[in-house]
Scaffold this active site. Sequence first.
Site, PDB file in Angstrom:
ATOM      1  CB  ALA A 429     -89.739  54.380   3.719  1.00  0.00           C
ATOM      2  CG  MET A 430     -88.770  47.884   3.878  1.00  0.00           C
ATOM      3  SD  MET A 430     -88.703  47.607   1.974  1.00  0.00           S
ATOM      4  CE  MET A 430     -89.607  45.881   1.917  1.00  0.00           C
ATOM      5  CD  GLU A 465     -92.379  52.989   1.615  1.00  0.00           C
ATOM      6  OE1 GLU A 465     -91.615  53.678   1.005  1.00  0.00           O
ATOM      7  OE2 GLU A 465     -92.480  51.781   1.493  1.00  0.00           O
ATOM      8  CD  GLU A 487     -90.906  49.979  -4.813  1.00  0.00           C
ATOM      9  OE1 GLU A 487     -91.414  51.050  -4.627  1.00  0.00           O
ATOM     10  OE2 GLU A 487     -90.498  49.171  -4.038  1.00  0.00           O
TER      11      GLU A 487
END
Length: 1025
Positions: A429-430, A465, A487
């Site tokens: 995912a982004m 996300e 992250e």
Amino acid sequence: METFTNDRLQLPRNMIENSMFEEEPDVVDLAKEPCLHPLEPDEVEYEPRGSRLLVRGLGEHEMDEDEEDYESSAKLLGMSFMNRSSGLRNSATGYRQSPDGTCSVPSARTLVICVFVIVVAVSVIMVIYLLPRCTFTKEGCHKTNQSAELIQPIATNGKVFPWAQIRLPTAIIPQRYELSLHPNLTSMTFRGSVTISLQALQDTRDIILHSTGHNISSVTFMSAVSSQEKQVEILEYPYHEQIAVVAPESLLTGHNYTLKIEYSANISNSYYGFYGITYTDKSNEKKNFAATQFEPLAARSAFPCFDEPAFKATFIIKITRDEHHTALSNMPKKSSVPTEEGLIQDEFSESVKMSTYLVAFIVGEMRNLSQDVNGTLVSVYAVPEKIDQVYHALDTTVKLLEFYQNYFEIQYPLKKLDLVAIPDFEAGAMENWGLLTFREETLLYDNATSSVADRKLVTKIIAHELAHQWFGNLVTMQWWNDLWLNEGFATFMEYFSVEKIFKELNSYEDFLDARFKTMRKDSLNSSHPISSSVQSSEQIEEMFDSLSYFKGASLLLMLKSYLSEDVFQHAIILYLHNHSYAAIQSDDLWDSFNEVTGKTLDVKKMMKTWTLQKGFPLVTVQRKGTELLLQQERFFPSMQPEIQDSDTSHLWHIPISYVTDGRNYSEYRSVSLLDKKSDVINLTEQVQWVKVNTNMTGYYIVHYAHDGWAALINQLKRNPYVLSDKDRANLINNIFELAGLGKVPLQMAFDLIDYLRNETHTAPITEALFQTDLIYNLLEKLGHMDLSSRLVTRVHKLLQNQIQQQTWTDEGTPSMRELRSALLEFACAHSLENCTTMATKLFDGWMASNGTQSLPTDVMTTVFKVGARTEKGWLFLFSMYSSMGSEAEKDKILEALASSADAHKLYWLMKSSLDGDIIRTQKLSLIIRTVGRQFPGHLLAWDFVKENWNKLVHKFHLGSYTIQSIVAGSTHLFSTKTHLSEVQEFFENQSEATLQLRCVQEAFEVIELNIQWMARNLKTLTLWL
């Protein structure tokens, strides 16, 4: 759909004549064991080593291997003379020796020229030799203890390029982009125009920014004081993906300017930048789709920009599309206007200030489901036939968004939040601000085919996300060396938020498992600090590994546990408030913590011992009366003294938490800080045992010296439940890791897990299965079939009661269901109990119904794997693969197909995924990892990677997480010197950048450790197992 037949495919002979077939001590000659290897070399035709498999996007006119290597070298060196490579090669190949073998006598003029050339060559060699330790790199020539002594780069037009560094200068900063794009999804090209508002922070004449793959047609420049646009010269330097705009006048400090660039480009056929997708809908009609993936370095391929995270700006985006398509971007749509060509131009509102890697846009046929959350419209998009699978994602997003806004005390700043399932997407995912993109299997949830593990995956990734909307988007690291700030925090909040909102999912079990696996990687000498200096694109890509994500998250968990949840929350709220819309460094985070803790603790000093050095500590504990003697050293998976001696200076500030038999576990936990090599903790009473690192909140391994392990083993056998399931899993992990390096006998590790007969929780059982499966795999791959069978028998005896209690249903809590899945997969993999019979019965019924009969979702993978063992079952599964509408079910089928023992089928699967027609290339990493775990698939996986290495690094960037996964998945079970030499030789023949990849160095180290493990433990296993 193309059908599979065995006679369609011929395996290359070199994939049969693997070095594993060479005899060496303790290795079965598989060529003489047809029952272990389904192919005989004479059964297949020879396929030349130089043969090519076309990759979607590379086309038919590929470079040969020599040319690829040469061009790669040219790019690496970044020197203009390399552009003449083809000419040099052509002239060289024109030379042929005289047919009669005689030599002509050189003329006097020729002799003079030859002497002159020799003198010049000798002079150049002497100059280079005498240079003080000059190293030529991508940036140029760096002398020892000096910086920026660079070879002046040459632009594509032959002129000197005015900037020689990878990082952009900071004399000019962007303030706003106005980007207009017109993609053509038929020709897969697009036209673009970008207008950038600039401010000069220093006087300069050159504007340096990023651009790659663009055909630039016009560049104009305008100052704020003059409304006249001027055409300006542009220089291109592809090796750094930079362009330089030579301004017609000096740019003055504090003044504003405007730069406009018009260009055209191809829509990418990789997974990076603005890329195209072709998929087939349920009516078998081909559909085109375009999406973006800019992190870390691909925004520059979609539009010229200042493509570094610190260069934040606002964005106004316009997209021209067909009427039947939907266009999405970061911000809400402001207007839609018909164009003269019969198209629609959508304009989106101006964005908040953000980094280029967070810009996103999508064009294609989509439907959505939406819900308003306190003024923010939350929408989940999918291709039309899968819109019924978005309900879980929408409900989860709404709950998580409300939680984060309350916890961070900062409202989500945009008016909309879109989540989009992309039909073909490499990353999981982004977090693009306001436009989150996902693989279909990480966003969509099908009640009929998605397991509890699938539900947890979708929930956790959405949580990850969404956390990025604050950690990464609102507050961003200045440079990729601090990627862990993005992250690590997003991963920590992923588990923390899911545990708070969806407690029934027991996400702590997954976090515990992730920490165990991350520490295995971090223990290697090839590891790196989570805050590491990076420059090149390969180094930046490599930062996206499990350490940045899970070690970062683990350190935050340790800090929260040490400081208390209230102090931790207060500090991160302060951090987010103080640095909103800014780009920061690690010190800014620790300063926020120090502001909250005051003078009671220097958090910065403590945490730098964890972020600025690789690895983690081994804490040795010894009970002595009422004292606990503690000692710390770096944990090494190898007992080799030369490695350990090089790291004797390591010191961590370690939060030491512990429980003992002297207090009630639920009420008593003591914590202290070990900030020196050794220390003593005084207990209030003498105890029988002590368990250090309560609930495994600390990022370290504990060794209990003298009778410490024996006391804990006895307690587990008497009553394991005085310790939490986290602590029991932690003990299993630690003792097997210590047995691996020889700190404790391997037999003691097996003595500890004898208590599993009475274990009912998931985390300890799955960790024991993981540790014993590692041993099984090493034994099996070396051909020790009797020994590996005896190991399975021993583990089966420990878990027999639990296996017999399992039902083939989806009943129970999520944790019970995941335990059922693990136990039945173990039992069926080794044909234990009546597992295979039950799985076969379920599969046959499903096949008879043509796939319409429902199966229990948690055991579906196991059922499919058993079914795939037969030719009929495998072919039926393959025939069902493309017709399935659920990505969760397709992934289960694919894992079963890749678990076959038929090497023809395994090779065909890998080849088909690389081609990308039947099986999407995004699945290739999964297939290679699955094949690499099988016997004899692990040989085939490595050979496939070797044969297709150039194609792989064309499709997936060098250093990317996918390449890391492919290298590890195809080599991690080798345990012979022959294979170590083969892997080393292969990568040594690649580019220097490839050889120096951490995943490559890690592969060498893992194989060497496997060899050492077998040398240390094989005899012991043979004697007592």
